[in-house]
Design a protein around this motif. Structure first.
Motif, PDB file in Angstrom:
ATOM      1  N   LEU A  26       0.804  -1.222   0.000  1.00 13.22           N
ATOM      2  CA  LEU A  26       0.000   0.000   0.000  1.00 13.22           C
ATOM      3  C   LEU A  26       0.842   1.281   0.000  1.00 13.22           C
ATOM      4  N   PRO A  27       1.890   1.409   0.851  1.00 13.23           N
ATOM      5  CA  PRO A  27       2.715   2.638   0.773  1.00 13.23           C
ATOM      6  C   PRO A  27       3.383   2.788  -0.590  1.00 13.23           C
ATOM      7  N   LEU A  28       3.797   1.690  -1.161  1.00 14.30           N
ATOM      8  CA  LEU A  28       4.430   1.747  -2.482  1.00 14.30           C
ATOM      9  C   LEU A  28       3.450   2.262  -3.530  1.00 14.30           C
ATOM     10  N   VAL A  29       2.213   1.731  -3.393  1.00 17.27           N
ATOM     11  CA  VAL A  29       1.175   2.116  -4.344  1.00 17.27           C
ATOM     12  C   VAL A  29       0.874   3.608  -4.202  1.00 17.27           C
ATOM     13  N   ASP A  30       0.829   4.121  -2.963  1.00 18.32           N
ATOM     14  CA  ASP A  30       0.604   5.558  -2.706  1.00 18.32           C
ATOM     15  C   ASP A  30       1.638   6.399  -3.446  1.00 18.32           C
ATOM     16  N   GLU A  31       2.885   5.988  -3.233  1.00 15.61           N
ATOM     17  CA  GLU A  31       3.992   6.767  -3.805  1.00 15.61           C
ATOM     18  C   GLU A  31       3.919   6.771  -5.327  1.00 15.61           C
ATOM     19  N   LEU A  32       3.612   5.584  -5.864  1.00 15.70           N
ATOM     20  CA  LEU A  32       3.542   5.443  -7.307  1.00 15.70           C
ATOM     21  C   LEU A  32       2.415   6.298  -7.892  1.00 15.70           C
ATOM     22  N   ALA A  33       1.268   6.265  -7.220  1.00 15.50           N
ATOM     23  CA  ALA A  33       0.116   7.029  -7.710  1.00 15.50           C
ATOM     24  C   ALA A  33       0.434   8.539  -7.702  1.00 15.50           C
ATOM     25  N   GLN A  34       1.084   8.971  -6.600  1.00 19.81           N
ATOM     26  CA  GLN A  34       1.452  10.399  -6.491  1.00 19.81           C
ATOM     27  C   GLN A  34       2.337  10.788  -7.659  1.00 19.81           C
ATOM     28  N   ARG A  35       3.330   9.895  -7.907  1.00 12.75           N
ATOM     29  CA  ARG A  35       4.276  10.216  -8.981  1.00 12.75           C
ATOM     30  C   ARG A  35       3.569  10.304 -10.332  1.00 12.75           C
ATOM     31  N   TRP A  36       2.643   9.380 -10.562  1.00 11.78           N
ATOM     32  CA  TRP A  36       1.894   9.394 -11.826  1.00 11.78           C
ATOM     33  C   TRP A  36       1.117  10.692 -11.986  1.00 11.78           C
ATOM     34  N   PHE A  37       0.406  11.072 -10.925  1.00 14.62           N
ATOM     35  CA  PHE A  37      -0.431  12.280 -11.014  1.00 14.62           C
ATOM     36  C   PHE A  37       0.419  13.527 -11.246  1.00 14.62           C
ATOM     37  N   LEU A  38       1.569  13.601 -10.542  1.00 18.68           N
ATOM     38  CA  LEU A  38       2.430  14.779 -10.701  1.00 18.68           C
ATOM     39  C   LEU A  38       2.962  14.852 -12.130  1.00 18.68           C
ATOM     40  N   ARG A  39       3.344  13.656 -12.615  1.00 23.26           N
ATOM     41  CA  ARG A  39       3.852  13.652 -14.003  1.00 23.26           C
ATOM     42  C   ARG A  39       2.759  14.117 -14.964  1.00 23.26           C
ATOM     43  N   ASP A  40       1.555  13.695 -14.677  1.00 23.82           N
ATOM     44  CA  ASP A  40       0.412  14.090 -15.499  1.00 23.82           C
ATOM     45  C   ASP A  40       0.240  15.617 -15.485  1.00 23.82           C
ATOM     46  N   LEU A  41       0.410  16.194 -14.268  1.00 19.37           N
ATOM     47  CA  LEU A  41       0.285  17.662 -14.148  1.00 19.37           C
ATOM     48  C   LEU A  41       1.358  18.361 -14.977  1.00 19.37           C
ATOM     49  N   ASP A  42       2.593  17.799 -14.881  1.00 23.57           N
ATOM     50  CA  ASP A  42       3.704  18.422 -15.619  1.00 23.57           C
ATOM     51  C   ASP A  42       3.451  18.390 -17.120  1.00 23.57           C
ATOM     52  N   ILE A  43       2.910  17.247 -17.585  1.00 13.33           N
ATOM     53  CA  ILE A  43       2.646  17.141 -19.027  1.00 13.33           C
ATOM     54  C   ILE A  43       1.584  18.177 -19.438  1.00 13.33           C
ATOM     55  N   ARG A  44       0.574  18.308 -18.593  1.00 12.96           N
ATOM     56  CA  ARG A  44      -0.486  19.294 -18.901  1.00 12.96           C
ATOM     57  C   ARG A  44       0.085  20.719 -18.935  1.00 12.96           C
ATOM     58  N   SER A  45       1.013  20.985 -17.955  1.00  8.63           N
ATOM     59  CA  SER A  45       1.640  22.315 -17.922  1.00  8.63           C
ATOM     60  C   SER A  45       2.377  22.597 -19.217  1.00  8.63           C
ATOM     61  N   GLN A  46       3.153  21.551 -19.652  1.00 11.29           N
ATOM     62  CA  GLN A  46       3.938  21.713 -20.876  1.00 11.29           C
ATOM     63  C   GLN A  46       3.022  22.014 -22.065  1.00 11.29           C
ATOM     64  N   LEU A  47       1.919  21.269 -22.114  1.00  9.41           N
ATOM     65  CA  LEU A  47       0.977  21.461 -23.215  1.00  9.41           C
ATOM     66  C   LEU A  47       0.394  22.872 -23.192  1.00  9.41           C
ATOM     67  N   LEU A  48       0.029  23.297 -21.970  1.00 11.18           N
ATOM     68  CA  LEU A  48      -0.568  24.639 -21.829  1.00 11.18           C
ATOM     69  C   LEU A  48       0.437  25.714 -22.241  1.00 11.18           C
ATOM     70  N   ALA A  49       1.687  25.498 -21.717  1.00 11.36           N
ATOM     71  CA  ALA A  49       2.726  26.485 -22.034  1.00 11.36           C
ATOM     72  C   ALA A  49       2.936  26.559 -23.546  1.00 11.36           C
ATOM     73  N   ARG A  50       2.898  25.387 -24.187  1.00 10.26           N
ATOM     74  CA  ARG A  50       3.111  25.385 -25.633  1.00 10.26           C
ATOM     75  C   ARG A  50       1.976  26.112 -26.361  1.00 10.26           C
ATOM     76  N   SER A  51       0.732  25.887 -25.855  1.00  6.84           N
ATOM     77  CA  SER A  51      -0.403  26.535 -26.535  1.00  6.84           C
ATOM     78  C   SER A  51      -0.405  28.051 -26.301  1.00  6.84           C
ATOM     79  N   LEU A  52       0.269  28.493 -25.170  1.00 13.73           N
ATOM     80  CA  LEU A  52       0.288  29.936 -24.883  1.00 13.73           C
ATOM     81  C   LEU A  52       1.422  30.647 -25.626  1.00 13.73           C
TER      82      LEU A  52
END
Ligand code: ADQ
Length: 737
Positions: A26-52
Motif C-alpha cells: 500500500l505505501p508503495l502504491v501511494d507513492e507510485l500514484a502520487q508520482r503518476w499524477f504529478l507527471r500528469d500535471l507536468d505534461i499538462r503544464s507543458q501542453l498549456l505552455a506550448r499553446s500559450l
C-alpha cells in the motif's frame, strides 16, 4: 467441523500472507500514484505552455497587458490550473492571471498545495522570459486515497474469494478422502475374507500397505485395550470360555505333562515340571475343565491313570483331566530327544549349536505326532472341538487332526522363536513341517517378529497365498491366521504373600551367607540357550573389575537338569560346573563363594523365596521365545525392590523396558549391568519395578489365553457361517438340477 478446521488452517496463512503483502504494497502504491499524477500535471503544464507560446510572444512584443491578462484568465479556467504568470529574464513578474496567489512569484518554490512549472518563451531565437504555471495538487491526495481504497477492496475481495474457494476444495477434498479412507478401513476391519471389496483409489495406492499395517496394529492395540487387561483373571477367562465357547470341548496337546507321578522312597510323589509351557497353560485348563493330552513320562504315571489312561488333576483339587499317551524308549529317543530337541530346538534358536537331522528321528516324529493326533480324535466328543496344540513337538499334528476332524478349531502356540527363512531352510523336512503347521486355524508366536519370520518362511518354501496385512496364509483352500500372543504368568493371588524380609534372611541363612550379603539369582533349565556360562563369566568379570565385591556378593544359580541324556546338555552341565568351580577358586574368600550352583529342580515355594531374597535377577538367554523367569521375578517382588538384568534376545525384552537390557555375548556389558544393578538406589529400583509389575499384572497369562481363545471363537463363528452358506448353496444346486 473437521473440514471447517481444515479450511481455517488454509485461510489463516492466506490472511497473513495477503495482510503482509498489503502492508508492504500500500505505501508503495501511494507513492507510485502520487508520482503518476504529478507527471500528469507536468505534461499538462507543458501542453498549456506550448499553446500559450505564440499568442504570448505577440502580446509580450506589443506589451498588451490586458490581452495577456485575458489570455491567462481564459487558460486558468482549466480544472486544475490555479494561476499563470510571465516573468522576464531578470526574474521580474510582469504579467499574471487574476487571483494570483500570494507567496507565488518568479522565484523557485511553491506554496503548499500547488505545483509550479515554467517554460521559456522565445521569439526568433531570443528568450523573452518564462511562463510560470501553478497547478493545484489537492486532488492528487484525494485520488491517491481513492486508489488505495479501491486496491484494498480488491485485496479483500481476493482474500474472500480464495478463502471461499479453499474452504470449498477442503470440504469436498476431505469428504472424498474420508470416503476413500473409510472404504480402506472397512475393508481392513472386515478381515481376511474381503475379496469382493473395490480397489483402493489411485491416490491411496502408494499408502495402502502402510495404512493397512497401521490399521492392523491399531486393531490389535484397540483389541488389547478393549479387553481391559486389569480384568483378566481366572474368573474372567472362565466366563469368556463360557460365553464364547459355550459347550465346546477344549483339548490341550503338549509333550510335557503338567503333573508327573514318580515312585519315591516313601510312595508316589507328584512333581510339577520346570517348564514355561506348563506354567502358562495350566491356568487355562483350570479355567476350562477340559482334557490335557500329554506324554506320560513319570515312573508312577501308569499306575495312577484309569482304564482310559486318564487322571484328574491337580491332585489336591481336581479341575481338569490329564490323558496320558505312552511312548516307547525308541519313540521318545527319536521324536523327543532326536528330532525335536537335537533338530528343531537348535534350528529355531540362534545359539550356535548345530541342528542334527536323522531320518530315523524324523520317522519317529511323524509316528508320535500321529499317535497324539489319534488321541485327540479319540478324546473329542464331537466333530468340532477346540484343540490347543503346544509347541514344536507337534508341528505335524494340526494337519493330521484337520484331516480327521475338518470342523475342529485348531490353535497352536509355538513357544520358541521362529528363525528366518534361510536358517529354517536347512531342515530337510521343511515343507512337511510348514504344511503341518498350516493345518491350524490359528497359529500364535510370542512376538510380531517371529510371525513375520514364519510368513516369510512359508512364502519361501510353499505355494500359498499370503495376506501380510491380515496375517493369514491360504493353503490348499484353508486359511491359517498367524498372530503374536506374548505369553505371561498367572499374577500371584494376594492371599498369602511371603514376607520379603523373612525370605531374605532365611535364604541367606540356608546358604550360610551374612545377612547383608548381596545376592543375584539365576533360574533356568540347564539349557545352552539360557546363557548360563555367559552369566558366570559376567560375574567373574565384575569381580575382576570390582575386587571389593568379593566376599560381599554371590550368584545363586538354580539350574534344573534338562534333556540330560543328550551329549550337548551333558557337555553344558560339565562346562557350567567347571566354570563355577574355577570362578570360586579364583575369587576364593573366607565369607562365601561367588557362585552357588544348584543343579536341581526347586519347588514353587523354594523358587518364590529365592525371587524375594535376591537383589538382582539375571536372565541372560542367548535366544528365548519369551522367558517366564523374568516375569516370575517381577511378580514375586511385592516390595517393589530388586533389579532385573535381561537379555535383549528374549521376547520379554520387548515388554520389560525398565529392566537393564544387555547383550549376553558382551561379557563386559553384562558385568557392568550386574554391578550397576547391585549399586542401584532403592528409589530407582522402585520406579523401574513398579512399572514392570503393572505391565506383568495387566498382561498376564489369562490375557494371553483369553485373546487367543477370543480370536479362535471369532474364527469359529466365521467358519460356521461359511459352512451354512455352502450347505445352503449345495441344497439350492441340488434342487435346481
Ligand atoms: P522354557 O525354555 O522352559 O520355556 P522359561 O520361559 O524360562 O523357559 O520358563 C521356565 C520355567 O521353568 C519357569 O516357570 C521357571 O520357574 C521354571 N524353572 C526353571 N528352572 C527351574 C528350576 N531349577 N526349578 C524349578 N523350576 C524351574 C519355553 C520357551 C520360553 C517361553 C516358554 C513359555 O523356551 O521362551 O517363555 O516356553 O512359552
Amino acid at each position: 467441523m473437521r473440514p471447517f478446521q481444515l479450511s481455517l488452517r488454509f485461510i489463516f496463512p492466506l490472511a497473513v500472507v495477503l495482510g503482509a503483502f498489503a502492508l508492504v504494497m500500500l505505501p508503495l502504491v501511494d507513492e507510485l500514484a502520487q508520482r503518476w499524477f504529478l507527471r500528469d500535471l507536468d505534461i499538462r503544464s507543458q501542453l498549456l505552455a506550448r499553446s500559450l507560446r505564440d499568442p504570448m510572444a505577440d502580446l509580450v512584443a506589443l506589451q498588451d497587458a490586458q490581452g495577456i491578462q485575458s489570455l491567462f484568465d481564459r487558460s486558468v479556467s482549466d480544472a486544475h490550473v490555479r494561476a499563470i504568470a510571465f516573468c522576464d529574464m531578470s526574474g521580474r513578474l510582469l504579467y499574471r492571471s487574476s487571483g494570483f496567489p500570494p507567496g507565488l512569484g518568479c522565484e523557485p518554490g511553491a506554496p503548499q498545495g500547488l505545483r509550479v512549472t515554467d517554460a521559456p518563451l522565445e521569439q526568433d531565437g531570443i528568450t523573452l522570459g518564462r511562463i510560470v504555471i501553478a497547478q493545484e495538487t489537492g486532488f492528487i491526495d484525494r485520488r491517491t486515497d481513492e486508489f488505495r481504497n479501491y486496491l484494498f477492496a480488491i485485496f479483500l475481495l481476493m482474500f474472500i474469494v480464495i478463502s471461499a474457494l479453499g474452504a470449498w476444495i477442503a470440504h469436498w477434498g476431505w469428504q472424498g478422502w474420508m470416503q476413500s479412507l473409510k472404504t480402506l478401513v472397512s475393508r481392513d476391519t472386515v478381515g481376511p475374507g474381503r475379496l469382493g471389496a473395490p480397489p483402493a483409489p489411485p491416490e491411496f495406492r502408494p499408502l495402502v500397505s502402510d495404512l493397512r499395517a497401521l490399521l492392523h496394529e491399531m486393531n490389535l492395540e484397540r483389541r488389547t485395550q478393549q479387553q481391559s487387561p486389569q480384568a483378566w483373571t481366572p474368573d474372567k477367562l472362565r466366563s469368556l470360555l463360557h460365553d464364547e465357547l459355550a459347550g465346546d470341548q477344549v483339548l490341550v496337546v503338549s509333550n510335557r505333562e503338567p503333573y508327573i507321578h514318580e515312585q519315591g522312597e516313601h510312595g508316589i510323589v507328584v512333581r510339577r515340571p520346570a517348564s514355561g509351557l506348563v506354567t502358562a497353560v495350566e491356568p487355562v485348563m483350570r479355567a476350562c475343565s477340559g482334557t490335557w493330552i500329554a506324554h506320560g513320562s513319570g515312573s508312577a504315571d501308569r499306575v495312577t491313570v484309569d482304564a482310559h489312561d486318564r487322571v484328574p488333576v491337580p491332585p489336591k483339587r481336581p479341575a481338569y483331566t490329564l490323558r496320558r499317551v505312552w511312548l516307547t524308549a525308541e519313540e521318545e529317543q527319536g521324536y523327543y530327544y532326536g528330532f525335536a530337541n537335537e533338530g528343531l530346538w537348535p534350528l529355531c534358536h540362534m545359539a550356535h549349536v548345530r541342528p542334527v537331522f536323522r531320518t530315523s528321528d524324523w520317522e519317529q516324529y511323524v509316528a508320535v505326532n500321529q499317535r497324539f493326533a489319534d488321541a485327540v480324535v479319540a478324546e473329542a466328543h464331537g466333530d468340532d472341538p477346540v484343540v490347543l496344540v503346544q509347541d514344536y513337538h507337534f508341528a505335524l499334528l494340526p494337519r493330521m487332526v484337520r484331516e480327521r476332524l475338518p470342523k475342529a478349531t485348531i490353535i497352536m502356540f509355538w513357544h520358541i522363536p521362529w528363525p528366518n527363512p534361510e536358517s529354517f531352510g536347512i531342515c530337510p523336512w521343511r515343507e512337511e513341517l510348514l504344511a503341518g503347521l498350516l493345518g491350524n486355524t490359528l497359529l500364535g508366536f510370542h512376538t510380531p517378529f517371529h510371525c513375520k519370520n514364519f510368513l516369510e518362511t512359508v512364502d519361501r518354501y510353499l505355494e500359498t497365498r499370503i495376506e501380510y496385512d491380515a496375517s493369514t496364509v491360504s493353503y490348499g483352500g484353508e486359511l491359517t491366521q498367524v498372530e503374536p500372543y506374548p505369553i505371561s504368568i498367572a499374577w500371584p493371588e494376594p492371599d498369602a504373600p511371603l514376607d520379603v524380609v523373612r525370605c531374605r534372611n532365611e535364604v541367606r541363612q540356608s546358604l550360610q551367607l551374612p545377612v547383608l550379603h548381596q545376592l543375584a539369582l539365576g533360574v533356568d533349565r540347564l539349557d545352552y540357550t539360557k546363557g548360563i556360562a555367559e552369566r558366570l563369566q559376567a560375574v567373574d568379570r565384575m569381580l575382576d573389575q570390582h575386587p571389593e565385591m568379593v566376599g560381599r556378593f554371590s550368584l545363586l544359580q538354580v539350574a534344573a537338569p534338562s534333556r540330560s541324556s543328550l551329549d550337548e546338555y551333558q557337555g553344558l552341565e560339565a562346562r557350567v560346573r567347571k566354570l563355577a568351580l574355577a570362578i570360586n577358586q579364583k575369587h576364593a574368600n573366607p565369607v562365601a563363594p561367588p557362585v552357588l550352583l544348584r543343579v536341581e529342580h526347586f519347588d514353587e515355594e523354594q523358587l518364590a523365596r529365592c525371587y524375594r531374597a535376591a537383589d538382582v535377577c539375571l536372565v541372560t538367554s542367548l535366544h528365548d521365545g519369551m522367558n517366564l523367569v523374568a516375569k516370575e521375578f517381577i511378580a514375586a517382588r511385592d516390595d517393589e525392590l530388586g533389579v532385573l538384568v535381561l537379555s535383549q534376545f528374549t521376547g520379554a525384552a520387548r515388554e520389560l523396558h525398565e529392566a537393564l537390557i544387555i547383550n549376553p555375548y558382551h561379557i563386559e556389558q553384562g558385568a557392568q549391568a550386574l554391578y550397576r544393578a547391585l549399586q542401584m538406589p532403592e528409589a530407582e529400583q522402585r520406579e523401574r519395578m513398579r512399572s514392570m509389575r503393572s505391565r506383568v499384572r495387566d498382561f498376564n497369562v489369562y490375557r494371553w489365553a483369553g485373546l487367543m481363545l477370543l480370536d479362535a471363537a471369532r474364527l469359529r463363528r466365521r467358519q460356521r457361517v461359511t459352512e451354512k452358506i455352502h450347505s445352503h448353496s449345495r441344497q439350492a444346486l441340488r434342487r435346481a438340477s
